[in-house]
Scaffold this motif. Structure first.
Motif, short mmCIF file in Angstrom:
data_model
loop_
_atom_site.label_atom_id
_atom_site.label_comp_id
_atom_site.label_asym_id
_atom_site.label_seq_id
_atom_site.Cartn_x
_atom_site.Cartn_y
_atom_site.Cartn_z
N GLN A 8 -74.60 23.64 -73.97
CA GLN A 8 -73.41 23.01 -74.54
C GLN A 8 -73.58 22.71 -76.03
OE1 GLN A 8 -70.47 22.97 -73.05
NE2 GLN A 8 -71.59 24.01 -71.42
N ASP A 9 -74.77 22.27 -76.42
CA ASP A 9 -75.04 22.02 -77.83
C ASP A 9 -75.02 23.32 -78.64
OD1 ASP A 9 -75.33 19.29 -77.41
OD2 ASP A 9 -77.49 19.43 -77.10
N ILE A 10 -75.55 24.38 -78.06
CA ILE A 10 -75.54 25.68 -78.73
C ILE A 10 -74.11 26.15 -78.95
CG2 ILE A 10 -76.12 28.14 -78.43
CD1 ILE A 10 -78.66 27.13 -76.88
N LYS A 11 -73.28 25.98 -77.94
CA LYS A 11 -71.87 26.40 -78.05
C LYS A 11 -71.14 25.60 -79.13
CE LYS A 11 -71.12 28.07 -73.34
NZ LYS A 11 -70.37 27.82 -72.08
N VAL A 12 -71.49 24.33 -79.28
CA VAL A 12 -70.86 23.50 -80.30
C VAL A 12 -71.37 23.86 -81.69
CG1 VAL A 12 -70.65 21.14 -81.19
CG2 VAL A 12 -70.35 21.58 -78.75
#
Length: 148
Positions: A8-12
């Protein structure tokens, strides 16, 4: 199956890069067929490798910051551009009139980030920007820097 707790952090943080990794992965899946598939979790890990490379790779692009008068607006834009792209080499903060009078002084610029339209006298790419340097402005600069 590998679980990526950072997905999720990577996607953000790296959404565009992650989307591109997914897109290319899906193209490879079509070419290579079953059972060769990359999960979103694995694509997230792959994205981190590319992100590391892009974070470490210094920008070799040279930029001019320009506005109509070369005073307040371009100074604000300069601060925002330098904050967003610390590796971008800003060669000058100038007015449109300065550029039109002495274009040869700025012939080595790759980018012109300007609040006013100008016809580049060399190979420079013009990026029209607001003085507020919005997310859309930043994205256009990112794309220009990545365009090698």
């Amino acid at each position: 199956m590998v679980v990526n707790k950072l997905l999720q952090d990577i996607k953000v943080e790296y959404g565009d890069l992650f989307s591109r990794v997914i897109e290319i992965s899906r193209q490879l899946e079509k070419r290579l067929g079953e059972p060769w598939q990359i999960s979103d979790d694995e694509a997230g890990f792959i994205t981190l490798y590319f992100a590391k490379y892009f974070e470490e790779a210094p920008s070799t692009k040279k930029a001019l910051i320009m506005c109509a008068s070369g005073v307040g607006t371009s100074k604000l834009l300069n601060v925002k551009v330098r904050k967003a792209f610390p590796d971008l080499q800003v060669v000058a903060v100038i007015s449109l009139a300065d550029y039109e009078r002495h274009p040869e002084k700025y012939a080595d610029a790759d980018l012109i980030i300007s609040t006013v339209k100008v016809k580049p006298v060399n190979h420079a790419q013009l990026i029209l920007s607001s003085a507020m340097f919005t997310k859309a402005d930043r994205k256009r600069v990112e794309e220009a820097i990545a365009d090698d």
